[in-house]
Design a protein around this motif. Structure first.
Motif, PDB file in Angstrom:
ATOM      1  N   CYS A  88      36.816 -17.147 -11.967  1.00  0.00           N
ATOM      2  CA  CYS A  88      36.144 -17.200 -13.271  1.00  0.00           C
ATOM      3  C   CYS A  88      34.672 -16.820 -13.113  1.00  0.00           C
ATOM      4  O   CYS A  88      33.979 -17.368 -12.257  1.00  0.00           O
ATOM      5  CB  CYS A  88      36.251 -18.598 -13.882  1.00  0.00           C
ATOM      6  N   THR A  89      34.226 -15.896 -13.936  1.00  0.00           N
ATOM      7  CA  THR A  89      32.825 -15.482 -13.902  1.00  0.00           C
ATOM      8  C   THR A  89      32.182 -15.785 -15.253  1.00  0.00           C
ATOM      9  O   THR A  89      32.865 -15.957 -16.256  1.00  0.00           O
ATOM     10  CB  THR A  89      32.696 -13.983 -13.593  1.00  0.00           C
ATOM     11  N   ALA A  90      30.866 -15.826 -15.276  1.00  0.00           N
ATOM     12  CA  ALA A  90      30.130 -16.306 -16.455  1.00  0.00           C
ATOM     13  C   ALA A  90      29.573 -15.186 -17.318  1.00  0.00           C
ATOM     14  O   ALA A  90      28.515 -15.326 -17.926  1.00  0.00           O
ATOM     15  CB  ALA A  90      29.003 -17.242 -16.006  1.00  0.00           C
ATOM     16  N   HIS A  91      30.275 -14.059 -17.390  1.00  0.00           N
ATOM     17  CA  HIS A  91      29.844 -12.998 -18.297  1.00  0.00           C
ATOM     18  C   HIS A  91      29.814 -13.536 -19.735  1.00  0.00           C
ATOM     19  O   HIS A  91      30.672 -14.318 -20.130  1.00  0.00           O
ATOM     20  CB  HIS A  91      30.807 -11.816 -18.233  1.00  0.00           C
ATOM     21  N   HIS A  92      28.826 -13.091 -20.515  1.00  0.00           N
ATOM     22  CA  HIS A  92      28.684 -13.571 -21.887  1.00  0.00           C
ATOM     23  C   HIS A  92      28.545 -12.389 -22.846  1.00  0.00           C
ATOM     24  O   HIS A  92      28.662 -11.224 -22.447  1.00  0.00           O
ATOM     25  CB  HIS A  92      27.503 -14.532 -22.000  1.00  0.00           C
ATOM     26  N   GLN A  93      28.282 -12.694 -24.115  1.00  0.00           N
ATOM     27  CA  GLN A  93      28.300 -11.666 -25.155  1.00  0.00           C
ATOM     28  C   GLN A  93      27.293 -10.545 -24.890  1.00  0.00           C
ATOM     29  O   GLN A  93      27.574  -9.370 -25.130  1.00  0.00           O
ATOM     30  CB  GLN A  93      28.028 -12.309 -26.520  1.00  0.00           C
ATOM     31  N   ARG A  94      26.113 -10.886 -24.396  1.00  0.00           N
ATOM     32  CA  ARG A  94      25.098  -9.858 -24.154  1.00  0.00           C
ATOM     33  C   ARG A  94      25.523  -8.919 -23.030  1.00  0.00           C
ATOM     34  O   ARG A  94      25.254  -7.716 -23.094  1.00  0.00           O
ATOM     35  CB  ARG A  94      23.744 -10.502 -23.809  1.00  0.00           C
ATOM     36  N   ASP A  95      26.192  -9.438 -22.003  1.00  0.00           N
ATOM     37  CA  ASP A  95      26.722  -8.588 -20.935  1.00  0.00           C
ATOM     38  C   ASP A  95      27.676  -7.546 -21.518  1.00  0.00           C
ATOM     39  O   ASP A  95      27.663  -6.376 -21.132  1.00  0.00           O
ATOM     40  CB  ASP A  95      27.465  -9.435 -19.890  1.00  0.00           C
ATOM     41  N   ASN A  96      28.513  -8.002 -22.455  1.00  0.00           N
ATOM     42  CA  ASN A  96      29.484  -7.113 -23.079  1.00  0.00           C
ATOM     43  C   ASN A  96      28.775  -6.027 -23.891  1.00  0.00           C
ATOM     44  O   ASN A  96      29.145  -4.847 -23.847  1.00  0.00           O
ATOM     45  CB  ASN A  96      30.418  -7.917 -23.977  1.00  0.00           C
ATOM     46  N   ALA A  97      27.744  -6.416 -24.631  1.00  0.00           N
ATOM     47  CA  ALA A  97      26.987  -5.456 -25.435  1.00  0.00           C
ATOM     48  C   ALA A  97      26.315  -4.409 -24.549  1.00  0.00           C
ATOM     49  O   ALA A  97      26.345  -3.208 -24.861  1.00  0.00           O
ATOM     50  CB  ALA A  97      25.943  -6.194 -26.272  1.00  0.00           C
ATOM     51  N   GLU A  98      25.728  -4.837 -23.459  1.00  0.00           N
ATOM     52  CA  GLU A  98      25.080  -3.899 -22.533  1.00  0.00           C
ATOM     53  C   GLU A  98      26.083  -2.907 -21.967  1.00  0.00           C
ATOM     54  O   GLU A  98      25.799  -1.707 -21.854  1.00  0.00           O
ATOM     55  CB  GLU A  98      24.418  -4.680 -21.396  1.00  0.00           C
ATOM     56  N   THR A  99      27.268  -3.403 -21.619  1.00  0.00           N
ATOM     57  CA  THR A  99      28.310  -2.533 -21.065  1.00  0.00           C
ATOM     58  C   THR A  99      28.755  -1.493 -22.083  1.00  0.00           C
ATOM     59  O   THR A  99      28.896  -0.307 -21.755  1.00  0.00           O
ATOM     60  CB  THR A  99      29.516  -3.379 -20.624  1.00  0.00           C
ATOM     61  N   LEU A 100      28.951  -1.906 -23.329  1.00  0.00           N
ATOM     62  CA  LEU A 100      29.393  -0.984 -24.369  1.00  0.00           C
ATOM     63  C   LEU A 100      28.352   0.102 -24.628  1.00  0.00           C
ATOM     64  O   LEU A 100      28.690   1.278 -24.772  1.00  0.00           O
ATOM     65  CB  LEU A 100      29.682  -1.757 -25.649  1.00  0.00           C
ATOM     66  N   ILE A 101      27.091  -0.279 -24.684  1.00  0.00           N
ATOM     67  CA  ILE A 101      26.026   0.693 -24.916  1.00  0.00           C
ATOM     68  C   ILE A 101      25.975   1.703 -23.779  1.00  0.00           C
ATOM     69  O   ILE A 101      25.905   2.920 -23.995  1.00  0.00           O
ATOM     70  CB  ILE A 101      24.665  -0.027 -25.064  1.00  0.00           C
ATOM     71  N   GLN A 102      26.031   1.215 -22.551  1.00  0.00           N
ATOM     72  CA  GLN A 102      25.967   2.107 -21.388  1.00  0.00           C
ATOM     73  C   GLN A 102      27.139   3.085 -21.379  1.00  0.00           C
ATOM     74  O   GLN A 102      26.964   4.288 -21.192  1.00  0.00           O
ATOM     75  CB  GLN A 102      25.957   1.288 -20.102  1.00  0.00           C
ATOM     76  N   HIS A 103      28.343   2.589 -21.588  1.00  0.00           N
ATOM     77  CA  HIS A 103      29.525   3.442 -21.539  1.00  0.00           C
ATOM     78  C   HIS A 103      29.546   4.457 -22.689  1.00  0.00           C
ATOM     79  O   HIS A 103      29.961   5.606 -22.500  1.00  0.00           O
ATOM     80  CB  HIS A 103      30.790   2.584 -21.589  1.00  0.00           C
ATOM     81  N   PHE A 104      29.099   4.025 -23.869  1.00  0.00           N
ATOM     82  CA  PHE A 104      29.108   4.931 -25.014  1.00  0.00           C
ATOM     83  C   PHE A 104      28.157   6.104 -24.795  1.00  0.00           C
ATOM     84  O   PHE A 104      28.515   7.262 -25.025  1.00  0.00           O
ATOM     85  CB  PHE A 104      28.724   4.177 -26.280  1.00  0.00           C
ATOM     86  N   VAL A 105      26.948   5.815 -24.321  1.00  0.00           N
ATOM     87  CA  VAL A 105      25.955   6.873 -24.113  1.00  0.00           C
ATOM     88  C   VAL A 105      26.351   7.777 -22.950  1.00  0.00           C
ATOM     89  O   VAL A 105      26.132   8.989 -22.986  1.00  0.00           O
ATOM     90  CB  VAL A 105      24.555   6.259 -23.881  1.00  0.00           C
ATOM     91  N   GLN A 106      26.955   7.209 -21.912  1.00  0.00           N
ATOM     92  CA  GLN A 106      27.367   7.999 -20.759  1.00  0.00           C
ATOM     93  C   GLN A 106      28.661   8.771 -21.009  1.00  0.00           C
ATOM     94  O   GLN A 106      29.038   9.619 -20.198  1.00  0.00           O
ATOM     95  CB  GLN A 106      27.544   7.084 -19.538  1.00  0.00           C
ATOM     96  N   GLY A 107      29.330   8.496 -22.132  1.00  0.00           N
ATOM     97  CA  GLY A 107      30.554   9.214 -22.439  1.00  0.00           C
ATOM     98  C   GLY A 107      31.772   8.673 -21.726  1.00  0.00           C
ATOM     99  O   GLY A 107      32.774   9.371 -21.592  1.00  0.00           O
ATOM    100  N   ASN A 108      31.715   7.426 -21.260  1.00  0.00           N
ATOM    101  CA  ASN A 108      32.854   6.838 -20.554  1.00  0.00           C
ATOM    102  C   ASN A 108      33.841   6.222 -21.545  1.00  0.00           C
ATOM    103  O   ASN A 108      34.015   5.017 -21.626  1.00  0.00           O
ATOM    104  CB  ASN A 108      32.371   5.750 -19.573  1.00  0.00           C
ATOM    105  N   TYR A 109      34.455   7.067 -22.342  1.00  0.00           N
ATOM    106  CA  TYR A 109      35.421   6.576 -23.307  1.00  0.00           C
ATOM    107  C   TYR A 109      36.568   7.576 -23.379  1.00  0.00           C
ATOM    108  O   TYR A 109      36.454   8.687 -22.869  1.00  0.00           O
ATOM    109  CB  TYR A 109      34.766   6.372 -24.689  1.00  0.00           C
ATOM    110  N   PRO A 110      37.711   7.231 -23.924  1.00  0.00           N
ATOM    111  CA  PRO A 110      37.865   6.084 -24.812  1.00  0.00           C
ATOM    112  C   PRO A 110      38.140   4.745 -24.127  1.00  0.00           C
ATOM    113  O   PRO A 110      37.935   3.706 -24.730  1.00  0.00           O
ATOM    114  CB  PRO A 110      39.078   6.477 -25.672  1.00  0.00           C
TER     115      PRO A 110
END
Length: 246
Positions: A88-110
């Motif tokens: 179990c790790t303590a990732h929280h909502q802000r970690d998730n937001a940072e990941t989404l922003i990074q992946h979206f701008v870098q084109g790591n989708y879908p």
């Protein structure tokens, strides 16, 4: 430390685990001492290990990627040795937001627009949907001591730049609900991706010794590029190639 506090109040059989990579010298050692002291005081089994990241790693592997790889390799060893079911790790909502922003701008989708998953393989993230501000309030209310990694306060790393520079501007422009909105995007896309995956599997037909996809079916399908990519991405095809095929 909040996650550890919550587990300490629970009936679960658990232990704490701490990795010391020595990247911040005395500060890294103080972190380890802090965790050890808390666990000794509260009779919590605690496993610690020091890693030397100066040794050669795998090709094209950054120090952050290598640290993540070696710690999870060790976690799996501990799970097998002590018969634990989850890490179990303590990732929280802000970690998730940072990941989404990074992946979206870098084109790591879908795929990556699903964000950090609440569970994957042997990993659980119980605090993933908890806002960071609520965690700080909880820590203050319950007098939970914690230490701050000084490297998180610099803009040396990309994630830190997103945290310190980009997210505050987005919240200033769009309001404080930005992180919650990004979380909802990820949750919705998880369902979209599951549906797309199911439709893509139905696209593949078994043949004699191989699999095939009907060109006629592709021609008659809306969004064929996305469907074809989902069907054959594991064979090394990228979205641009699938779009070109369609």
């Amino acid at each position: 430390m909040i996650l550890l506090h919550l587990f300490h109040r629970s009936p679960f059989n658990f232990s704490a685990v701490h990795c010391n990579f020595g990247l911040r010298g005395a500060e890294s050692d103080a972190d380890e001492t802090f965790v050890r002291s808390f666990c000794e005081k509260n009779n919590i089994p605690c496993y610690t290990r020091r890693f030397d990241l100066s040794l050669p790693g795998e090709a094209n592997e950054s120090i952050q990627i290598r640290a993540r790889r070696v710690r999870y390799e060790w976690f799996k060893e501990l799970m097998h040795e002590h018969q634990y079911d989850w890490v179990c790790t303590a990732h929280h909502q802000r970690d998730n937001a940072e990941t989404l922003i990074q992946h979206f701008v870098q084109g790591n989708y879908p795929e990556s627009m699903q964000g950090i998953k609440p569970n994957s393989f042997f990993r659980l993230r119980p605090l993933l949907y908890t806002p960071y501000t609520e965690l700080l309030s909880f820590a203050h209310e319950h007098h939970i001591d914690f230490r701050t990694d000084a490297s998180n306060l610099t803009d040396h790393y990309l994630r830190n730049k997103i945290r310190l520079q980009i997210l505050p501007v987005m919240e200033e422009v769009f309001g404080e609900s930005v992180q919650q909105n990004l979380e909802e995007v990820a949750l919705r896309y998880t369902h979209y991706a599951a549906y797309l995956h199911e439709k893509a599997r139905a696209l593949i037909e078994p043949a004699q010794g191989y699999e095939e996809i009907s060109v006629d079916v592709l021609r008659a399908t809306a969004g064929a590029s996305a469907l074809l990519y989902e069907a054959i991405k594991d064979y090394g095809f990228n979205f641009e190639q699938c779009h070109h095929v369609c």
